[in-house]
Structures are given as structure tokens and as C-alpha cells.
Design a protein around this motif. Structure first.
Motif, PDB file in Angstrom:
ATOM      1  N   LYS A   2       0.827  -1.377  -0.172  1.00  0.00           N
ATOM      2  CA  LYS A   2       0.344  -0.209  -0.021  1.00  0.00           C
ATOM      3  C   LYS A   2       0.502   1.520  -0.052  1.00  0.00           C
ATOM      4  O   LYS A   2       2.360   1.671   0.339  1.00  0.00           O
ATOM      5  N   ASN A  97       2.346  -4.370   4.634  1.00  0.00           N
ATOM      6  CA  ASN A  97       1.778  -2.868   4.063  1.00  0.00           C
ATOM      7  C   ASN A  97       2.342  -1.447   3.955  1.00  0.00           C
ATOM      8  O   ASN A  97       1.893  -0.840   3.263  1.00  0.00           O
ATOM      9  N   ILE A 141      -5.604   0.679   8.957  1.00  0.00           N
ATOM     10  CA  ILE A 141      -5.384  -0.207   7.626  1.00  0.00           C
ATOM     11  C   ILE A 141      -4.940  -1.127   7.934  1.00  0.00           C
ATOM     12  O   ILE A 141      -5.137  -1.776   7.174  1.00  0.00           O
ATOM     13  N   GLU A 148      -9.087   3.839   5.429  1.00  0.00           N
ATOM     14  CA  GLU A 148      -8.390   4.703   5.213  1.00  0.00           C
ATOM     15  C   GLU A 148      -7.505   5.217   5.903  1.00  0.00           C
ATOM     16  O   GLU A 148      -8.147   5.782   6.981  1.00  0.00           O
ATOM     17  N   GLY A 163      -3.771   3.444  -1.529  1.00  0.00           N
ATOM     18  CA  GLY A 163      -4.267   2.289  -2.229  1.00  0.00           C
ATOM     19  C   GLY A 163      -2.925   1.093  -2.721  1.00  0.00           C
ATOM     20  O   GLY A 163      -1.836   2.172  -1.757  1.00  0.00           O
ATOM     21  N   GLU A 164      -3.072   1.184  -3.631  1.00  0.00           N
ATOM     22  CA  GLU A 164      -2.093   0.091  -3.903  1.00  0.00           C
ATOM     23  C   GLU A 164      -0.957   1.191  -4.788  1.00  0.00           C
ATOM     24  O   GLU A 164      -1.192   1.931  -5.243  1.00  0.00           O
ATOM     25  N   ARG A 165       0.135   0.615  -4.686  1.00  0.00           N
ATOM     26  CA  ARG A 165       1.345   1.923  -4.524  1.00  0.00           C
ATOM     27  C   ARG A 165       1.415   1.527  -6.377  1.00  0.00           C
ATOM     28  O   ARG A 165       1.507   2.609  -6.733  1.00  0.00           O
ATOM     29  N   SER A 191       6.809   4.364   0.727  1.00  0.00           N
ATOM     30  CA  SER A 191       5.392   3.915   0.454  1.00  0.00           C
ATOM     31  C   SER A 191       4.109   5.341   0.595  1.00  0.00           C
ATOM     32  O   SER A 191       3.491   5.670   0.829  1.00  0.00           O
TER      33      SER A 191
END
Lengths: 255, 137
Positions: A2, A97, A141, A148, A163-165, A191
């Protein structure tokens, strides 16, 4: 993994993120230890704190010479965090994460992380004797379903997204307003990703400096250490053999 | 037992305890073990090392050693010196003193390397103790 994308082209410096962070993490108002005039000056300059502190895990920086130059400052949640590597108490963890979190139970207040962080993020809390910093809202998270981070939830202009990186990087690259990206694998592995229309040095954002000596030390420490131990064993064995040889010689080859 | 020998034993015991307690963190990558004991014995180590250096300098102790003994002596002095230096840097950071970023980032890897060297010196010393040179006098 994430990540959090901070799109500076959308940020209106409203500071909702700061309030949300303080509310969620139950942080004290940033007035402790400050005089009334300091508090007033702080609010006039940036509507709140302008530097990270034990009570402010995220701030919006302000350039007094150019009010258009600002950015949301917070922990970068690096992939290879200097704070994690340089904590003698192993109190800081990089999670799968993406979050880099300080465990207050383990923190001994050594403060090497404060000095080693290339972004100057961790802050030592004198009253509690532990280091504090953004947790990427690890407690939010990791819920099921995951929430969020508080700053993302609070941002009215959607300048901060989570969100997804890879998806966030793709989104930033597809935005024609964004000219510069830092983090999330673009120039730096982290991240937290910054996206800007202007060069980062213009807004006062300092990129991580890579220092040669610690970089080299980190690479050689285990091979060189293992070689030292092998060398030690070899010297010890040679000494023992020589001693044995001398004994055999003295006894006229009888042993 | 003379003062120099007593200090050498004090150094060996302090280094041994600090190394054994630190290996889980610095070499095996686990959690720190008994951090308070590490702090106490690091202070004792620093004091013993300074005293030993003074006495060794006055007695020119390095001339007494040859072969494996000389290697163990110099490697030991360097290792304990680095251990004390990195310990001092950690103490300085703990007291809130500002360290240059490159130095702060070097402390833990340098300390890890030092523990490897201490283990190597320990092996040589063990061999010297198990197979002592007989006195020719």
C-alpha cells in the motif's frame, strides 16, 4: 504494497489532514511549552504548526517568502528505512503493508533514528521518553475491512489518496498536471509518493541524501565480519598446530 | 595479579557480556537482549579501556606480544576502541546531541562489524589460553 499519494497540484493547504491526524491519534494541541505570542505567530504563519513535533505527525510547510510554496510533510514510510536500520532497540518495524511504526514499549529513547532519518521526521517526546512519528494509521489500515489513513479520509480536495502503490504511481503518471514524482519507486522507494507540477526544491522539499560511508558499511559488514571470524579461526588453528609441532619436536618425535 | 592483568580481565569480561547480549540484535537481527545490562557493562568497559590504554602506554605493553598474541592484542585494542566509540555515539544521541547524518547512519553497522571482530579476537584468545606458550626461563 500500500502507499499514500500526496498530489500537491490538488492540495489547497486547508490543513484538514493535520486536524484529522491529531484527532485520530489523540494528539495534544500543539500549544504545550509555547508562549502565547509563539502560538499566535504559528497560527498566523501557517494556521498551525509548521514543523513536525510530538503532537504534529504531519504539517503543511510554508515558505514565508512565497506562500505558493508548500507541501504536506510527514513520514515517507521508506522501503529501506534508516530509522529501522539504526534503532539499537529494534523498536521500529517496516510492515508488509508499507507502514513504518515505532513500538513505544520497545523504544528506549536512543534517538539514533532522529539523527539518521534523511527526511528529519522522527521526533523525540521528552515527557514520555519515546520517539513519535506518523504510523500511516497502521491501526486503521489493518482493520477488516481496512480503513484509509485519517488524513486521506479528511482531505476535501482528494489531494491525499491511499491504495496499491503501483496503481497510485500509474494514476500520477497519467495526470498531465503532474510533472515530478518522488517516492514509490520513482527516484526513491517508499510508501509515500509526492506528485508535483513544480520541481521539489522549489517547494522546499528535500530529497534523501545517500551517504557513501554508511552505504558501504552496510554492504560489507556481514562478509567482512565473517571473513574476520574465519581469519580468527585460522590464526587460532595455526597457533595450536605450531604448539603441537613444538611439543613433538621437544619430545623427539615420540608424540 | 598486577593492575594491567586485572584490567585485561575486566575488559574481557565486559566485552564478553556486551557481545553475548548484543549478538541477537546486531548479528542475528532479532530483538535486543537485556539492554540495561548492555548499558551498564558498556560504561564499565569504557572506564576499563581508558585505564588499560594509559597503563599499556606507560608499560609499552605491545612489545610483550608476538605472533598470534600480537594480532590478538592489536585487533582487540581496535575492536574495543570501536565498541567504546560507537557506544559513546549512541550515548551522545541519547543525550540529544546532534550527530551528522552519515555518522548516525554508520553507528549500527560499525557496531555490528565490531562484534564480528570481537568474536574473531575471542577465538584467538581462546586458542592462546588453551595452548599457552611455555616460559623459556
Amino acid at each position: 504494497m500500500k502507499a499514500k499519494l500526496i498530489d500537491l497540484t490538488r492540495c489547497t493547504e486547508c490543513r484538514s489532514c493535520i486536524t484529522a491526524c491529531e484527532n485520530w491519534n489523540k494528539l495534544e494541541p500543539h500549544t504545550i511549552g509555547k508562549s502565547a505570542s509563539e502560538i499566535k505567530a504559528s497560527y498566523e504563519a501557517s494556521n498551525g504548526a509548521w514543523e513536525l513535533s510530538k503532537e504534529d505527525w504531519t504539517v503543511v510547510t510554508l515558505d514565508p517568502n512565497n506562500p505558493r510554496n508548500f507541501y504536506k510533510k510527514q513520514c515517507m514510510h521508506c522501503d529501506d528505512p534508516m530509522c529501522v536500520k539504526n534503532c539499537p532497540a529494534n523498536a521500529i518495524t517496516k510492515y508488509d503493508n508499507g507502514a513504518v511504526v515505532v513500538d513505544p514499549e520497545k523504544c528506549e529513547g536512543v534517538r539514533l533514528c532522529v539523527e539518521a532519518c534523511p527526511f528529519g521526521v522522527p521526533v523525540f517526546d521528552e515527557s514520555e521518553g519515546v520517539v513519535k512519528k506518523c504510523t500511516l494509521c497502521y491501526d486503521r489500515i489493518t482493520q477488516n475491512p481496512g480503513l484509509e489513513p485519517a488524513c486521506v479520509k479528511a482531505c476535501p480536495s482528494k489531494a491525499v489518496t491511499f491504495g496499491e502503490r503501483d496503481a497510485l504511481i500509474g494514476k500520477a503518471k497519467a495526470n498531465p498536471n503532474i510533472k515530478y514524482i518522488y517516492g514509490g519507486g520513482e527516484e526513491y522507494d517508499s510508501s509515500v509518493i509526492y506528485a508535483s507540477a513544480v520541481p521539489f526544491d522549489q517547494i522546499g522539499f528535500e530529497k534523501a541524501q545517500i551517504h557513501g560511508i554508511p552505504n558501504l558499511l552496510e554492504k560489507i559488514v556481514n562478509p567482512l565480519g565473517a571473513a574476520a571470524v574465519v581469519g580468527g579461526v585460522a590464526i587460532a588453528a595455526m597457533h595450536a598446530l605450531k604448539k603441537r609441532e613444538n611439543e613433538v619436536k621437544k619430545s623427539g618425535g615420540k608424540k | 595479579m598486577n593492575t594491567e592483568k586485572m584490567l585485561l580481565w575486566a575488559l574481557a569480561i565486559c566485552v564478553g557480556i556486551v557481545t553475548i547480549l548484543s549478538v541477537p540484535k546486531y548479528i542475528l537481527g532479532g530483538d535486543a537482549f537485556m539492554p540495561l545490562a548492555i548499558q551498564i557493562f558498556s560504561f564499565l568497559l569504557g572506564a576499563a579501556f581508558v585505564l588499560y590504554l594509559l597503563i599499556a602506554f606507560m608499560n609499552k605493553s605491545w612489545s610483550k606480544y608476538s605472533g598470534s598474541g600480537a594480532i590478538a592484542f592489536w585487533a582487540g585494542i581496535i575492536a574495543v576502541g570501536l565498541l567504546c566509540l560507537t557506544g559513546l555515539l549512541i550515548l551522545m544521541a541519547t543525550l540529544g546531541m546532534h550527530l551528522p547524518q552519515w555518522l548516525a547512519q554508520s553507528v549500527v553497522p560499525l557496531r555490528a562489524l565490531t562484534f564480528w571482530v570481537v568474536i574473531a579476537v575471542g577465538i584467538i584468545l581462546l586458542s592462546l589460553m588453551l595452548f599457552p606458550k611455555k616460559s623459556t626461563a
